[in-house]
Design a protein around this motif. Sequence first.
Motif, PDB file in Angstrom:
ATOM      1  N   GLY A 831       0.802  -1.258  -0.022  1.00 25.75           N
ATOM      2  CA  GLY A 831      -0.037   0.060   0.073  1.00 25.75           C
ATOM      3  C   GLY A 831       0.872   1.420  -0.100  1.00 25.75           C
ATOM      4  O   GLY A 831       0.561   2.269  -0.992  1.00 25.75           O
ATOM      5  N   ALA A 832       2.016   1.430   1.045  1.00 25.00           N
ATOM      6  CA  ALA A 832       2.886   2.424   0.783  1.00 25.00           C
ATOM      7  C   ALA A 832       3.549   2.461  -0.301  1.00 25.00           C
ATOM      8  O   ALA A 832       4.019   3.434  -0.816  1.00 25.00           O
ATOM      9  CB  ALA A 832       3.900   2.162   1.974  1.00 25.00           C
ATOM     10  N   GLY A 833       3.904   1.358  -1.047  1.00 28.13           N
ATOM     11  CA  GLY A 833       4.580   1.348  -2.109  1.00 28.13           C
ATOM     12  C   GLY A 833       3.918   1.994  -3.330  1.00 28.13           C
ATOM     13  O   GLY A 833       4.518   2.497  -4.299  1.00 28.13           O
ATOM     14  N   PHE A 834       2.396   1.643  -3.354  1.00 30.54           N
ATOM     15  CA  PHE A 834       1.433   2.315  -4.337  1.00 30.54           C
ATOM     16  C   PHE A 834       1.749   3.862  -4.455  1.00 30.54           C
ATOM     17  O   PHE A 834       1.946   4.502  -5.521  1.00 30.54           O
ATOM     18  CB  PHE A 834       0.003   1.989  -4.172  1.00 30.54           C
ATOM     19  CG  PHE A 834      -0.020   0.488  -4.589  1.00 30.54           C
ATOM     20  CD1 PHE A 834       0.814  -0.258  -5.564  1.00 30.54           C
ATOM     21  CD2 PHE A 834      -1.191  -0.136  -3.999  1.00 30.54           C
ATOM     22  CE1 PHE A 834       0.567  -1.586  -5.673  1.00 30.54           C
ATOM     23  CE2 PHE A 834      -1.593  -1.378  -4.524  1.00 30.54           C
ATOM     24  CZ  PHE A 834      -0.913  -2.103  -5.308  1.00 30.54           C
ATOM     25  N   GLY A 835       1.652   4.439  -3.306  1.00 27.64           N
ATOM     26  CA  GLY A 835       1.767   5.893  -3.257  1.00 27.64           C
ATOM     27  C   GLY A 835       3.202   6.367  -3.571  1.00 27.64           C
ATOM     28  O   GLY A 835       3.252   7.421  -4.319  1.00 27.64           O
ATOM     29  N   LEU A 836       4.215   5.693  -3.240  1.00 23.67           N
ATOM     30  CA  LEU A 836       5.707   6.233  -3.411  1.00 23.67           C
ATOM     31  C   LEU A 836       5.955   5.897  -4.823  1.00 23.67           C
ATOM     32  O   LEU A 836       6.650   6.855  -5.542  1.00 23.67           O
ATOM     33  CB  LEU A 836       6.596   5.435  -2.373  1.00 23.67           C
ATOM     34  CG  LEU A 836       8.025   5.715  -2.463  1.00 23.67           C
ATOM     35  CD1 LEU A 836       8.438   7.187  -1.788  1.00 23.67           C
ATOM     36  CD2 LEU A 836       8.944   4.902  -1.582  1.00 23.67           C
ATOM     37  N   GLY A 837       5.455   4.836  -5.232  1.00 25.08           N
ATOM     38  CA  GLY A 837       5.728   4.514  -6.982  1.00 25.08           C
ATOM     39  C   GLY A 837       4.902   5.538  -7.733  1.00 25.08           C
ATOM     40  O   GLY A 837       5.324   5.840  -8.601  1.00 25.08           O
ATOM     41  N   ALA A 838       3.818   6.108  -7.360  1.00 25.04           N
ATOM     42  CA  ALA A 838       3.105   7.037  -8.145  1.00 25.04           C
ATOM     43  C   ALA A 838       3.787   8.158  -8.163  1.00 25.04           C
ATOM     44  O   ALA A 838       3.757   9.004  -9.207  1.00 25.04           O
ATOM     45  CB  ALA A 838       1.450   7.115  -7.350  1.00 25.04           C
ATOM     46  N   PHE A 839       4.281   8.620  -7.004  1.00 25.26           N
ATOM     47  CA  PHE A 839       5.164   9.864  -6.702  1.00 25.26           C
ATOM     48  C   PHE A 839       6.381   9.695  -7.812  1.00 25.26           C
ATOM     49  O   PHE A 839       6.719  10.655  -8.533  1.00 25.26           O
ATOM     50  CB  PHE A 839       5.659  10.031  -5.390  1.00 25.26           C
ATOM     51  CG  PHE A 839       6.644  11.181  -5.284  1.00 25.26           C
ATOM     52  CD1 PHE A 839       6.085  12.697  -5.402  1.00 25.26           C
ATOM     53  CD2 PHE A 839       7.844  10.874  -5.189  1.00 25.26           C
ATOM     54  CE1 PHE A 839       7.096  13.604  -5.370  1.00 25.26           C
ATOM     55  CE2 PHE A 839       9.076  11.965  -4.869  1.00 25.26           C
ATOM     56  CZ  PHE A 839       8.611  13.377  -5.116  1.00 25.26           C
ATOM     57  N   PHE A 840       7.325   8.557  -7.684  1.00 20.39           N
ATOM     58  CA  PHE A 840       8.462   8.733  -8.546  1.00 20.39           C
ATOM     59  C   PHE A 840       8.071   8.473 -10.137  1.00 20.39           C
ATOM     60  O   PHE A 840       8.664   9.153 -10.784  1.00 20.39           O
ATOM     61  CB  PHE A 840       9.030   7.028  -8.207  1.00 20.39           C
ATOM     62  CG  PHE A 840       9.845   7.126  -7.022  1.00 20.39           C
ATOM     63  CD1 PHE A 840      10.174   8.041  -6.339  1.00 20.39           C
ATOM     64  CD2 PHE A 840      10.234   5.736  -6.171  1.00 20.39           C
ATOM     65  CE1 PHE A 840      10.770   8.295  -5.178  1.00 20.39           C
ATOM     66  CE2 PHE A 840      10.623   5.857  -5.111  1.00 20.39           C
ATOM     67  CZ  PHE A 840      10.908   7.128  -4.420  1.00 20.39           C
ATOM     68  N   HIS A 841       6.952   7.787 -10.255  1.00 20.16           N
ATOM     69  CA  HIS A 841       6.458   7.614 -11.724  1.00 20.16           C
ATOM     70  C   HIS A 841       5.876   9.083 -12.173  1.00 20.16           C
ATOM     71  O   HIS A 841       6.505   9.442 -13.348  1.00 20.16           O
ATOM     72  CB  HIS A 841       5.092   6.907 -11.883  1.00 20.16           C
ATOM     73  CG  HIS A 841       4.469   6.961 -13.101  1.00 20.16           C
ATOM     74  ND1 HIS A 841       3.396   7.687 -13.373  1.00 20.16           N
ATOM     75  CD2 HIS A 841       4.652   6.134 -14.393  1.00 20.16           C
ATOM     76  CE1 HIS A 841       3.005   7.629 -14.813  1.00 20.16           C
ATOM     77  NE2 HIS A 841       3.767   6.458 -15.140  1.00 20.16           N
ATOM     78  N   HIS A 842       5.345   9.859 -11.594  1.00 23.04           N
ATOM     79  CA  HIS A 842       4.927  11.311 -11.877  1.00 23.04           C
ATOM     80  C   HIS A 842       6.241  12.131 -12.211  1.00 23.04           C
ATOM     81  O   HIS A 842       6.229  12.664 -13.153  1.00 23.04           O
ATOM     82  CB  HIS A 842       4.105  11.843 -10.843  1.00 23.04           C
ATOM     83  CG  HIS A 842       3.836  13.155 -11.361  1.00 23.04           C
ATOM     84  ND1 HIS A 842       2.850  13.763 -12.436  1.00 23.04           N
ATOM     85  CD2 HIS A 842       4.503  14.473 -10.891  1.00 23.04           C
ATOM     86  CE1 HIS A 842       2.883  14.961 -12.430  1.00 23.04           C
ATOM     87  NE2 HIS A 842       3.665  15.603 -11.350  1.00 23.04           N
ATOM     88  N   PHE A 843       7.190  11.965 -11.089  1.00 26.97           N
ATOM     89  CA  PHE A 843       8.516  12.758 -11.316  1.00 26.97           C
ATOM     90  C   PHE A 843       9.266  12.317 -12.536  1.00 26.97           C
ATOM     91  O   PHE A 843       9.684  13.338 -13.214  1.00 26.97           O
ATOM     92  CB  PHE A 843       9.374  12.459 -10.193  1.00 26.97           C
ATOM     93  CG  PHE A 843      10.751  13.307 -10.182  1.00 26.97           C
ATOM     94  CD1 PHE A 843      10.663  14.666  -9.974  1.00 26.97           C
ATOM     95  CD2 PHE A 843      11.849  12.625 -10.339  1.00 26.97           C
ATOM     96  CE1 PHE A 843      11.936  15.368  -9.971  1.00 26.97           C
ATOM     97  CE2 PHE A 843      12.873  13.248 -10.498  1.00 26.97           C
ATOM     98  CZ  PHE A 843      12.999  14.622 -10.130  1.00 26.97           C
TER      99      PHE A 843
END
Length: 899
Positions: A831-843
């Motif tokens: 669950g935490a990885g989804f949020g962190l991954g979405a941030f990395f992906h956008h960046f």
Amino acid sequence: MRKKTLNKEIRRSITGSLGRFLSIFSLMVLGVFAFVGLKVSGPDMRATAEHFYRQQQLADLTVTSSLGLDQSDQKFLKQTSGLKKIEFGYFQDVVIKDTHTSLRLFSQPDTLSTYQLMSGKMPQDSGEIALDYRFKADYHLGETLHFAAEAQDETRILRNDNFKIVGFVKSSEYVDKNTFGPTTVGTGQLNGYAVVPKNAFQSKVYMMARLSYKNLAGLSIYDEKYNQRLEQHQKQLESRLKQQGKSRLSELREKSQIELDEAGQELAQQETILTHQENQLTEQKSQLEQAQARGGVVSSTQTAQLQAAQKQLQEGKDTLKKGQEKLKSQQEKIDALSVPKYTVNSRKEGNPGYQSFIDDSTRIDTLSNIFPVVLFAIALLVSLTTMTRFVEEERSNLGLLKALGYKNAEIRKKFLIYGLVSSGAGALVGTILGHTFLPLAVFNAYTSSSTFSNLRLSFSLFWTIVAFLIAIACSVLPAYWVVAQELKEVPARLFLAKVPKAGSRIFLEHITFIWERMSFTYKVTARNLFRYKKRMLMTIFGVAGCTALLVMGFGIRDSISGLSTRQFDQILHYDMIAIKQDSTKKATQKSLDKQLNSTDIQEKLPIAFENLTKKTGAANEVQTLNVIATSDEAAFSRFVTLRERKSQDKLQLQNQGSVISEKLAEVLKVKVGDTFTAEDEDKKLHKIRVAGITEMYMGHYIFMNQTQYQQTFGRTFQSNAYLITLKNLSAKRIKDQSAAFMKLPAVKAVSQNSDLKTTINSFMHGINSVMFVLITCAILLAIVVIYNLTNINVSERIRELSTIKVLGFYDSEVTLYIYRETILLSFLGIGAGFGLGAFFHHFIISQLAPNQIMFAPGLYWTNLVISAAITFATTFALALVVHFKLRKVDMLGALKSVD
């Protein structure tokens, strides 16, 4: 003897805990491999390109003219200040006979922008040619290449149309395998290049000049000084050529007028002679008629001579008339002459692929700032935990060594060497692979669309030292600190096991309606999670990091996959644009209308098409903006779908503004209601107001209605191009139709959507290949991290597990007892990885996309499902390993270990 015993103990610590040693080793290999590999990949790619350009001495600037470069132009260019070298050359676009393949034939240069010989030899005779090496599979050395014949008149440029292939070459001016620029022959797009000797041309003027400058010779092409100085030279030369253009026009008109006047005088003399001859014949005819009237006899010979003279006179008159008509036509051409257009191109504008390869390498730099850093951080954190646990397991051995009289420094040596060897060996292997395998994988991915080869591998001492220091520090420093703390105890206390962490009431216990309904095993699981908070956080962070990397990797892949489908199936529905000549006569327009109404054309729409340019960014990179204006908005909607990306709401063309593509709005940093300026080919600025921003993934577009077009350009709307859809979309039929349009005198250029598709697909291949490598690294990291943390969990609680086994728990229950926590923590980590991954992906996608391409910014649910599935699959696969390991646990040995 003491030293020998200690060394033996150090060796046993490695061989006796090989699993732990290999896990630290693997973590360091993965972390350093990705970290160092991506950090050096971009510089290696740029070094390879720069080496190739230096070898072939790629020119800094090239100059072309719409009227060629005559002696006055040559003299003018040679006077350019700061020149190191200047070379003049020829080129001509030709089509291979019986094909649609078009090539640009260059005269062989002496020193600037030379060609790398791939096989055979360079051409020397006027009938020899060296061909683009990409055609090596289609043609062979010794074969004769036939080009479609040029017009047989004074405008002919090539001496002959047949050339013998003597070599295959690689150009320093064309480093993109797919993009060679537009042409006026063939399908409207160049397919390659070739080089012939200068004596194969018979032109009176040169077509191009290549220039290199002294103050640029020693600079790296990636140095900001190089770009600044080059831009300064380019602007100065463009400014000077404006005056040269006026001078050239005046000189050309004067020279042409003198020649024309001389020809006119000759025609006038001929007309005087013919008039005199006509008067003589008239007089002779009159005399013969008078003789006949007086009854005289006129011989047949006299009559025949008179008729022959009259016939000769008439032929002279016809010749004179043709000469006068030609003279009039030439006079019209002289009167219509305009200032010659000089084009000064730097390497960016004149070399397809030059800037894109630089951009590709800098995208790898962007990736190197996120992906390996996160991966390395996870690897190091787990390594730190592993080393800390190792010291705690060796607590009794510390007491024994201390009791035997070993000094603290000698005791610490065991753990320091263990950490140094495991992390150092991993960092060494990771560094070797990172300097070789990963740069090669990245380079091969991107060179699928470029002509570069033979990657120049470099060794980065700086990043190697950084990677080694961090790797060693995270394994040696925690071991040193924990050992130092343990050695403060006396040997007797070290022989005793550490007091287990005291249990405490957790928050969930206060929520009685939930707690009372939980089974015993779940209550134990909940208490243990908060009892071992450090391990809990470590597991969540490790799983979250691995999941985030997977989400980012799959997200980038999803953002670029399907771009062609969205762009050319959902948004742009036309197949090509046919652009008319600036002036079209009725006859040529009629032939164009006939082609537009042929059975192969499904639908057509007349539009006004313009190309504008805009410099953006710190590097002042020139962006090409395609303006499409229509007077029939209802029909236009069948060719282009204008819609807002997020809401999918349709956009309408307005009278008080234009609709621009989303990527253009992002590059220019404008929003609805803002205005920006762009310049046309005559350097005239036009102000454009943004009335809407439409979804678009490739290219920069500005859409207008008739009213807005007239306001923007200050002239009456007049169509100069056609949007065309075809019935048959096979590659062959598209080429056939493009070639058919290009043969028409009324058509200046044809732009095919299939060319844009090739560009997108080529770019996607490079990114996908890199993502495959990085996703593989993330999966391997997930395996090592979850196994390592689970292994630590089991070893820390081996007595607890032995106890419940003695109490009669089945093997599966024992596994679930320990693994239930791992599964729950994996859920939280994912669950935490989804949020962190979405941030990395956008960046990443905001930094990774080229200026001409926009990635789809959203994440697909399939991406999250796949990333979670991989993490869970890893977790459950390792559960089997743990299960069989727990079945072999020596219960009595574990329970007596404290005694």
